[in-house]
Design an enzyme around this catalytic site. Structure first.
Site: not given
Length: 254
Positions: A145, A149
């Site tokens: 993640y 991101k």
């Protein structure tokens, strides 16, 4: 503000709930024509019915053409909001890394590729990327993640610096915890780092619309993130030490 989006054709991906649904509701309330996209077809249809929008369920990576048709040929605002909260370390399965890369980064790239020819020809278009504070900072316990991101933020930044003189507006929304199902999916790491200061999805929509009114690229629904980002940039060892303390605290509680 109403003039900026009234009558505009808006697409919001991942809008069957959470931040996406809040964005769809706010754009509709401001007079926009809204396409609600989500893999959850029932969720997309429910939000679309609520706001008088158009449901276009399916993969966010392939929604542009259908959404453009649904809006009568023109997309004015595209909200790349769909994302996956992939946890794990470097040892996470490659399929987890691949999904995080595909949804959190490449869906944005594909959308921009489909949208930009028309936007550049007419000299206008607005791309809204729901990134996360993890894209500016990081998140313990969630390597896929955090890394993807960062990629989403980098792509939004690149779009802005490349095309702003040609009428393209880009906004990167970078909240910390938001009270959604995605926050619940972060488990004990989210309980430690994100839940204490979590805000509502409507707060994120408010922050975006304030940023649009002020023509700002970086949208921080949690203003304190600016201070963390400054320390990360200017005192990286101090910042890493503080984050490592959080990591140790999390490990001790597990």
């Amino acid at each position: 503000m109403v003039g900026a989006v009234q009558g505009a054709g808006v697409v919001v991906t991942g809008a069957g709930g959470g931040i996406g649904a809040a964005l769809a509701r706010r754009f509709a309330a401001e007079g926009a024509r809204v396409v609600v996209n989500d893999l959850d077809a029932d969720g997309a249809r429910a939000v679309a019915e609520e706001i008088g929008g158009i449901a276009v369920p399916g993969d966010a990576s392939a929604v542009v053409e259908q959404a453009r048709d649904a809006l009568g040929g023109t997309v004015d605002v595209y909200c790349a909001n769909a994302g996956v909260p992939s946890g794990g370390s470097e040892a996470a399965d490659e399929s987890v890394w691949a999904q995080a890369w595909d949804v959190n980064v490449m869906a944005h790239v594909r959308a921009a590729h489909a949208l930009l020819p028309d936007w550049l020809e007419r000299g206008s278009g607005r791309f809204v990327s729901t990134v996360s504070a993890a894209g500016l900072l990081t998140m313990i316990g969630a390597a896929p993640y955090s890394v993807t991101k960062h990629g989403a933020y980098a792509f939004a930044e690149w779009l802005s610096l490349t095309y702003r003189h040609r009428g393209i507006k880009v906004h990167a929304i970078c909240p910390q915890g938001v009270r959604t199902a995605m926050l619940d999916a972060t488990g004990s790491a989210g309980d430690l780092v994100l839940k204490p200061t979590a805000i509502e999805p409507d707060d994120v929509a408010d922050a975006l619309f304030k940023g649009i009114a002020e023509d700002r690229f970086l949208i921080l629904p949690h203003p304190e993130v600016a201070g963390y980002y400054e320390v990360r940039a200017t005192e990286p060892d101090r910042w890493l030490a503080n984050m490592n303390h959080l990591q140790q605290k999390w490990e001790a509680a597990e």
